[in-house]
Design a protein around this motif. Structure first.
Motif, PDB file in Angstrom:
ATOM      1  N   ASN A   1       0.826  -1.209   0.000  1.00 54.76           N
ATOM      2  CA  ASN A   1       0.000   0.000   0.000  1.00 54.76           C
ATOM      3  C   ASN A   1       0.858   1.255   0.000  1.00 54.76           C
ATOM      4  O   ASN A   1       0.547   2.228  -0.687  1.00 54.76           O
ATOM      5  CB  ASN A   1      -0.948   0.005   1.199  1.00 54.76           C
ATOM      6  CG  ASN A   1      -2.069  -0.992   1.051  1.00 54.76           C
ATOM      7  OD1 ASN A   1      -2.424  -1.400  -0.057  1.00 54.76           O
ATOM      8  ND2 ASN A   1      -2.611  -1.423   2.173  1.00 54.76           N
ATOM      9  N   GLN A   2       1.943   1.233   0.769  1.00 49.78           N
ATOM     10  CA  GLN A   2       2.847   2.381   0.826  1.00 49.78           C
ATOM     11  C   GLN A   2       3.441   2.671  -0.549  1.00 49.78           C
ATOM     12  O   GLN A   2       3.466   3.814  -0.996  1.00 49.78           O
ATOM     13  CB  GLN A   2       3.956   2.101   1.830  1.00 49.78           C
ATOM     14  CG  GLN A   2       5.007   3.174   1.912  1.00 49.78           C
ATOM     15  CD  GLN A   2       6.137   2.784   2.855  1.00 49.78           C
ATOM     16  OE1 GLN A   2       5.940   2.026   3.800  1.00 49.78           O
ATOM     17  NE2 GLN A   2       7.316   3.298   2.589  1.00 49.78           N
ATOM     18  N   LEU A   3       3.920   1.622  -1.237  1.00 48.38           N
ATOM     19  CA  LEU A   3       4.480   1.818  -2.576  1.00 48.38           C
ATOM     20  C   LEU A   3       3.422   2.335  -3.547  1.00 48.38           C
ATOM     21  O   LEU A   3       3.685   3.203  -4.370  1.00 48.38           O
ATOM     22  CB  LEU A   3       5.106   0.524  -3.095  1.00 48.38           C
ATOM     23  CG  LEU A   3       6.447   0.176  -2.472  1.00 48.38           C
ATOM     24  CD1 LEU A   3       6.808  -1.276  -2.759  1.00 48.38           C
ATOM     25  CD2 LEU A   3       7.533   1.114  -2.991  1.00 48.38           C
ATOM     26  N   ARG A   4       2.215   1.819  -3.420  1.00 47.84           N
ATOM     27  CA  ARG A   4       1.122   2.277  -4.288  1.00 47.84           C
ATOM     28  C   ARG A   4       0.759   3.727  -3.995  1.00 47.84           C
ATOM     29  O   ARG A   4       0.632   4.547  -4.901  1.00 47.84           O
ATOM     30  CB  ARG A   4      -0.104   1.380  -4.104  1.00 47.84           C
ATOM     31  CG  ARG A   4      -1.250   1.750  -5.052  1.00 47.84           C
ATOM     32  CD  ARG A   4      -2.568   1.129  -4.656  1.00 47.84           C
ATOM     33  NE  ARG A   4      -2.978   1.717  -3.379  1.00 47.84           N
ATOM     34  CZ  ARG A   4      -3.486   1.023  -2.373  1.00 47.84           C
ATOM     35  NH1 ARG A   4      -3.660  -0.269  -2.459  1.00 47.84           N
ATOM     36  NH2 ARG A   4      -3.830   1.625  -1.244  1.00 47.84           N
ATOM     37  N   ASP A   5       0.610   4.054  -2.707  1.00 47.47           N
ATOM     38  CA  ASP A   5       0.162   5.392  -2.325  1.00 47.47           C
ATOM     39  C   ASP A   5       1.238   6.458  -2.514  1.00 47.47           C
ATOM     40  O   ASP A   5       0.952   7.561  -2.980  1.00 47.47           O
ATOM     41  CB  ASP A   5      -0.306   5.403  -0.871  1.00 47.47           C
ATOM     42  CG  ASP A   5      -1.543   4.547  -0.646  1.00 47.47           C
ATOM     43  OD1 ASP A   5      -2.207   4.157  -1.636  1.00 47.47           O
ATOM     44  OD2 ASP A   5      -1.843   4.245   0.534  1.00 47.47           O
ATOM     45  N   GLU A   6       2.482   6.144  -2.141  1.00 43.77           N
ATOM     46  CA  GLU A   6       3.546   7.148  -2.178  1.00 43.77           C
ATOM     47  C   GLU A   6       4.209   7.272  -3.549  1.00 43.77           C
ATOM     48  O   GLU A   6       4.745   8.328  -3.867  1.00 43.77           O
ATOM     49  CB  GLU A   6       4.605   6.835  -1.123  1.00 43.77           C
ATOM     50  CG  GLU A   6       4.086   6.998   0.292  1.00 43.77           C
ATOM     51  CD  GLU A   6       5.145   6.736   1.343  1.00 43.77           C
ATOM     52  OE1 GLU A   6       6.348   6.740   1.008  1.00 43.77           O
ATOM     53  OE2 GLU A   6       4.764   6.523   2.511  1.00 43.77           O
ATOM     54  N   ALA A   7       4.209   6.176  -4.323  1.00 46.11           N
ATOM     55  CA  ALA A   7       4.919   6.220  -5.618  1.00 46.11           C
ATOM     56  C   ALA A   7       4.061   5.742  -6.776  1.00 46.11           C
ATOM     57  O   ALA A   7       4.544   5.629  -7.890  1.00 46.11           O
ATOM     58  CB  ALA A   7       6.194   5.385  -5.523  1.00 46.11           C
ATOM     59  N   ARG A   8       2.793   5.428  -6.494  1.00 41.19           N
ATOM     60  CA  ARG A   8       1.880   4.902  -7.533  1.00 41.19           C
ATOM     61  C   ARG A   8       2.476   3.681  -8.231  1.00 41.19           C
ATOM     62  O   ARG A   8       2.291   3.489  -9.428  1.00 41.19           O
ATOM     63  CB  ARG A   8       1.508   6.004  -8.512  1.00 41.19           C
ATOM     64  CG  ARG A   8       0.768   7.149  -7.878  1.00 41.19           C
ATOM     65  CD  ARG A   8       0.222   8.141  -8.856  1.00 41.19           C
ATOM     66  NE  ARG A   8       1.072   8.393  -9.983  1.00 41.19           N
ATOM     67  CZ  ARG A   8       1.550   9.566 -10.341  1.00 41.19           C
ATOM     68  NH1 ARG A   8       1.264  10.611  -9.639  1.00 41.19           N
ATOM     69  NH2 ARG A   8       2.306   9.702 -11.409  1.00 41.19           N
ATOM     70  N   ALA A   9       3.196   2.863  -7.474  1.00 41.91           N
ATOM     71  CA  ALA A   9       3.905   1.714  -8.055  1.00 41.91           C
ATOM     72  C   ALA A   9       3.134   0.412  -7.850  1.00 41.91           C
ATOM     73  O   ALA A   9       2.430   0.230  -6.854  1.00 41.91           O
ATOM     74  CB  ALA A   9       5.282   1.584  -7.431  1.00 41.91           C
ATOM     75  N   THR A  10       3.314  -0.466  -8.805  1.00 33.48           N
ATOM     76  CA  THR A  10       2.801  -1.822  -8.746  1.00 33.48           C
ATOM     77  C   THR A  10       3.986  -2.759  -8.539  1.00 33.48           C
ATOM     78  O   THR A  10       5.014  -2.614  -9.207  1.00 33.48           O
ATOM     79  CB  THR A  10       2.074  -2.185 -10.050  1.00 33.48           C
ATOM     80  OG1 THR A  10       0.975  -1.286 -10.226  1.00 33.48           O
ATOM     81  CG2 THR A  10       1.560  -3.610 -10.023  1.00 33.48           C
TER      82      THR A  10
END
Length: 108
Positions: free
Chosen positions: A93-102
């Motif tokens: 979730n952190q990677l998705r929220d902070e960097a929009r990463a999958t």
């Protein structure tokens, strides 16, 4: 200016085990690179965490994702983020929220 499209940029992340045999980390990185390149994408770099519980490599990865606007991360398995399902979900979730990463695992 040519009409050539740029290849998507992908980063890797590996949590290094204390007792990893010599060459194991390099093999993992080579596998990640091969997967990315076989899909016609550009492999940027691998970020590592080597101290249990520390997330410096993951923080650096997040910063690089934001800077480069890359949106893909490959990992050997999702356990490389964390073996604990709750912590792993928080980091995804952190990677998705902070960097929009999958995050895409090499293996399930």
């Amino acid at each position: 200016m040519s009409g050539a499209a740029l290849e998507p940029l992908v980063y890797g992340y590996v949590r290094v085990e204390e007792n990893a045999p010599p060459g194991a980390v390099r093999r993992l990185e080579d596998e990640l690179r091969a997967l990315v390149e076989s899909r016609g994408m550009c492999f940027g770099a691998t970020f590592y965490d080597v101290v249990p519980g520390q997330r410096g490599g993951l923080r650096e990865l997040t910063e690089e994702l934001r800077r480069s606007e890359s949106r893909l991360v490959v990992v050997p398995t999702l356990d490389h983020l964390s073996r604990h399902p709750g912590v792993r979900a928080e980091l995804l979730n952190q990677l998705r929220d902070e960097a929009r990463a999958t995050v895409v695992p090499l293996a399930a």
